[in-house]
Design a protein around this motif. Structure first.
Motif, PDB file in Angstrom:
ATOM      1  N   UNK A 288       6.197   1.342   1.509  1.00 53.02           N
ATOM      2  CA  UNK A 288       5.119   1.535   0.544  1.00 53.02           C
ATOM      3  C   UNK A 288       5.194   2.845  -0.208  1.00 53.02           C
ATOM      4  N   UNK A 289       5.974   3.814   0.281  1.00 54.25           N
ATOM      5  CA  UNK A 289       6.108   5.097  -0.418  1.00 54.25           C
ATOM      6  C   UNK A 289       7.351   5.158  -1.309  1.00 54.25           C
ATOM      7  N   UNK A 296       2.298  -3.483   0.706  1.00 61.43           N
ATOM      8  CA  UNK A 296       3.489  -4.160   1.208  1.00 61.43           C
ATOM      9  C   UNK A 296       3.302  -4.630   2.643  1.00 61.43           C
ATOM     10  N   UNK A 297       4.041  -4.089   3.588  1.00 63.73           N
ATOM     11  CA  UNK A 297       3.987  -4.565   4.966  1.00 63.73           C
ATOM     12  C   UNK A 297       2.551  -4.542   5.501  1.00 63.73           C
ATOM     13  N   UNK A 298       2.150  -5.654   6.090  1.00 65.49           N
ATOM     14  CA  UNK A 298       0.789  -5.765   6.605  1.00 65.49           C
ATOM     15  C   UNK A 298      -0.144  -6.521   5.689  1.00 65.49           C
ATOM     16  N   UNK A 299       0.234  -6.689   4.417  1.00 64.24           N
ATOM     17  CA  UNK A 299      -0.565  -7.463   3.468  1.00 64.24           C
ATOM     18  C   UNK A 299      -0.109  -8.917   3.520  1.00 64.24           C
ATOM     19  N   UNK A 373      -3.019   3.970  -2.747  1.00 65.37           N
ATOM     20  CA  UNK A 373      -3.063   4.513  -1.392  1.00 65.37           C
ATOM     21  C   UNK A 373      -2.574   5.972  -1.409  1.00 65.37           C
ATOM     22  N   UNK A 374      -1.737   6.376  -0.440  1.00 62.89           N
ATOM     23  CA  UNK A 374      -1.298   7.777  -0.375  1.00 62.89           C
ATOM     24  C   UNK A 374      -0.364   8.168  -1.516  1.00 62.89           C
ATOM     25  N   UNK A 375       0.188   7.191  -2.212  1.00 61.63           N
ATOM     26  CA  UNK A 375       1.058   7.499  -3.350  1.00 61.63           C
ATOM     27  C   UNK A 375       0.298   8.177  -4.489  1.00 61.63           C
ATOM     28  N   UNK A 376      -1.018   8.075  -4.482  1.00 62.79           N
ATOM     29  CA  UNK A 376      -1.812   8.723  -5.524  1.00 62.79           C
ATOM     30  C   UNK A 376      -1.563  10.226  -5.563  1.00 62.79           C
TER      31      UNK A 376
END
Length: 404
Positions: A288-289, A296-299, A373-376
């Motif tokens: 996801x990063x 991604x994973x988990x969705x 998410x954390x990519x912000x």
């Protein structure tokens, strides 16, 4: 959400001073002078000719054509009503050098601008500015070239290229459309094994190429199916639609009780569209990063909620209220902390920027975490480095860490 350590104030100020030194800001006094100054500036900053009658459109210059161009790729009619702000002019570049010149001239003349490309814009931020006026539109719809290099295994697609009308704007009551990449025989094998209760038969299936499926799902007539060249037209086949969209990501299957309540909510309205997009597979294999898109994973699937209405609707606010109620109802069954959303189904209910305010970063942390998410945090750092004065902005653009 914590923001990574900001750049030093000195670096922001130094970069900003260097950036501003190239241009003199000269605010325009009227829409007519804005048009004349912009045209003159474009001529001064590009050697590629452009026909004025096909590239510049303004209410005072060519009123009827201006309206036609403004509405041409605007998918959501909610943002074309009389109460919504209108641009002072629309510029449709025919060469990438014109795009460069338009950015230079917008900066030099001190006028806010919006960039419109394919038209998939749920909240109208590419052709309406609700936070500052005057503004202009740079419309990239004529930059539609696609270059595929087989040897290099690469493709370059200009911003105005589309895959026809936005099928996210299809107005139906309740329907199910399955799309399988493969032959009928393989599909029947999978369906009989995993979903026998649906009773799918080969007669229910239509074999077609991928490009034909785009035509089929884009709202064009299907009997007979028109040729793929129809996708080259700019106007959506769906016509004028007023709508509101929202989205969710699910991490767990929705229980039967939740589905029953959701369907009961559907029956309160007509013209309801809910799209369920399955995830997994290759989506899970990319961290996801790695790129800004993090879901991604988990969705296990994404949900789009979509409510449309006609221009004769006397209480459109009730339609928007209904979809917000549906969104609230789904809260226990979708992602949380934060509740995630899909940026391509942009939703200004999640929050929006004000006019170049220093408070934008604080507010953006809310909707930014939902989209990225954390990519912000990383996107803010990039924005701060390449555009510290927030020249490229709209109601939900990434804000920088420092502003002048």
């Amino acid at each position: 959400m914590a923001i990574s350590k900001p750049l030093s104030a000195l670096s922001c100020i130094s970069f900003l001073a260097l950036y501003l030194s190239f241009y003199t800001i000269t605010p325009c006094s009227s829409s007519t002078s804005l048009q004349d100054d912009f045209i003159k500036c474009i001529h001064e900053n590009t050697n590629v000719d452009f026909p004025l009658d096909k590239t510049f459109f303004a209410p005072e210059r060519n009123a009827s054509i201006f309206v036609e161009v403004l509405e041409s790729t605007a998918q959501n009619q909610r943002y074309l009503t009389n109460s919504m702000p209108k641009p002072g002019l629309i510029f449709k570049p025919v060469h990438e050098f014109h795009v460069q010149a338009s950015i230079i001239c917008s900066k030099k003349l001190g006028v806010h601008f919006r960039v419109r490309s394919g038209g998939h814009d749920y909240e109208g931020v590419s052709y309406v500015s609700q936070i500052e006026t005057p503004f202009i539109i740079i419309d990239l719809s004529r930059l539609r070239q696609i270059n595929v290099d087989i040897e290099d295994n690469s493709a370059w697609v200009q911003a105005g290229a589309t895959i026809a009308g936005n099928n996210g704007n299809k107005t139906v009551a309740m329907s199910y459309i399955g799309q399988f990449l493969g032959e009928k025989g393989k599909l029947m094998e999978v369906m009989h094994r995993d979903f026998p209760e649906l009773g799918l038969t080969q007669e229910d299936c239509i074999d077609m190429s991928w490009i034909e499926s785009i035509v089929y799902n884009s709202g064009f007539r299907t009997n007979p199916l028109p040729p793929p060249e129809i996708l080259l037209q700019e106007k959506s086949p769906i016509g004028e639609v007023y709508f509101k969209g929202k989205s969710d990501f699910a991490k767990e299957p929705i229980p039967v009780l939740g589905l029953k309540g959701m369907i009961k909510k559907f029956l309160e309205e007509d013209a309801v569209l809910v799209i369920w997009t399955p995830y997994g597979g290759m989506m899970d294999k990319i961290h996801e990063s790695d790129i800004p898109f993090p879901h991604r994973s988990g969705t296990i699937f994404m949900i789009q909620y979509y409510k449309s209405w006609s221009d004769s609707e006397k209480r459109p606010d009730m339609r928007i209220k209904w979809i917000r109620e549906l969104y609230d109802y789904m809260t226990p069954y979708v992602s949380s902390n934060p509740r995630q959303s899909y940026v391509n189904y942009r939703d200004l209910d999640l929050g929006k920027n004000s006019k170049n305010s220093k408070e934008n970063l604080r507010n953006a942390q809310i909707w930014g975490a939902k989209y990225f998410k954390d990519n912000f945090n990383r996107l803010v750092k990039v924005k701060t480095k390449v555009d510290p004065e927030n020249f490229f902005r709209h109601e939900q653009s990434i804000p920088p860490l420092c502003l002048s």
